[in-house]
Scaffold this active site. Sequence first.
Site, PDB file in Angstrom:
ATOM      1  N   ASP A  79       0.838  -1.201   0.000  1.00 53.88           N
ATOM      2  CA  ASP A  79       0.000   0.000   0.000  1.00 53.88           C
ATOM      3  C   ASP A  79       0.870   1.247   0.000  1.00 53.88           C
ATOM      4  O   ASP A  79       2.055   1.207   0.342  1.00 53.88           O
ATOM      5  CB  ASP A  79      -0.949   0.003   1.195  1.00 53.88           C
ATOM      6  CG  ASP A  79      -0.218   0.058   2.536  1.00 53.88           C
ATOM      7  OD1 ASP A  79       0.795  -0.667   2.685  1.00 53.88           O
ATOM      8  OD2 ASP A  79      -0.654   0.808   3.415  1.00 53.88           O
ATOM      9  N   GLU A 135      -0.095  -1.000   5.728  1.00 52.35           N
ATOM     10  CA  GLU A 135       1.043  -0.624   6.559  1.00 52.35           C
ATOM     11  C   GLU A 135       1.070   0.878   6.787  1.00 52.35           C
ATOM     12  O   GLU A 135       1.516   1.345   7.847  1.00 52.35           O
ATOM     13  CB  GLU A 135       2.355  -1.084   5.902  1.00 52.35           C
ATOM     14  CG  GLU A 135       3.580  -0.983   6.796  1.00 52.35           C
ATOM     15  CD  GLU A 135       4.269   0.377   6.784  1.00 52.35           C
ATOM     16  OE1 GLU A 135       5.149   0.617   7.638  1.00 52.35           O
ATOM     17  OE2 GLU A 135       3.933   1.219   5.912  1.00 52.35           O
TER      18      GLU A 135
END
Length: 372
Positions: A79, A135
């Site tokens: 991400d 994350e």
Amino acid sequence: MTAETHSTGPHTDAQRAARELLIGAVSIPSLSGHEGEVAEFLRDWMEARGFAAQVDGAGNAVGARGNGPYTVALLGHMDTVPGDIPVGVDSDGVLHGRGSVDAKGPLCTFMAAVAALPPQALDHVRFVVIGATEEEAPSSRGARHIREVLHPDAVLIGEPSGWEGLTLGYKGRLVAQVRAEKDNFHTAGEGSSAADDLTEAWFRVRAWAAAGAEGKGIFDSVQATIQGIGATGDGLTQRAESTFGLRLPPRLSPQEAQAQILELLGDLPSVSVSFVGHETAVRHPKDNLLTRAMRVAIRAHGGTPVFKIKTGTSDMNVVAAHWPVPTLAYGPGDSALDHTPDERLNLAEYDRAVLILTDALTRLAASVSQHD
């Protein structure tokens, strides 16, 4: 710029495939919580190269190679933070795009290196690559899921450190969401506004952080920043809100910091505080089978290993207590470019990082076999 790979010298088929993997991954937008398309892309790439690959229940792209009793987890994240940077490779062989450094570059380094491992390495070690979700969000959903289902003997975290850098630790984190609310009053009268009370809360927190920093380096100090602030009113009630971001040293747990802040602001009746993003600081030892393999491999490719500790946080913080094993973070790229409009990665550095990691994992497998 173009999203095609530019030639900056002769490359093997494996190097070309590794570059295509990275450019393809960076070309797919994947904000936290919206990683589905890139997860499928990464799963398919791994599956085509002999990994046992899947997208798991947390949306992680997971691929495993090898059958040995010793397990190495290579935990990266797929991400990104927001920011539309046109994806392309310039004439100097530099890839521009959101996620090129943080952290698709390191994740693709993991995937390409494990794909290139020789059969003898796979006889002794099982290598599990994880492209984790969220994350960049306080949830860290992917890492929190995988830490419960995987029990590795060594861990690599995919974060930019430069091709010679080995990161052993990260500071902790606590996010305070602060709100002040009180009845409206005429500004010519006595008293403080909700915004005044919120500002007083910030001054106290900032002074508390500064007092704890005296005589200490940045890693061992509390860092406090305002991440957002605003005030509103409807003629009857005033409201002010802010988010305070705290980076914590190893000596101060998020729970201890939370208790101290609540005590610090306890006499401000208009102020309320809630907390998220509790992450404990972590610092791992620098001499074990994993770090030795990485050091030798970096030197073998003309580098000088540099150990680092960082003031940010990563999924290392999330998994450390659950995985008390040799751990370090590695990956190409300059972490100063994280989250910036200029995020970019030199593909030659990426190539070198893949070669180094392939070498290091092969050496680690050889060391494991000697200890069997």
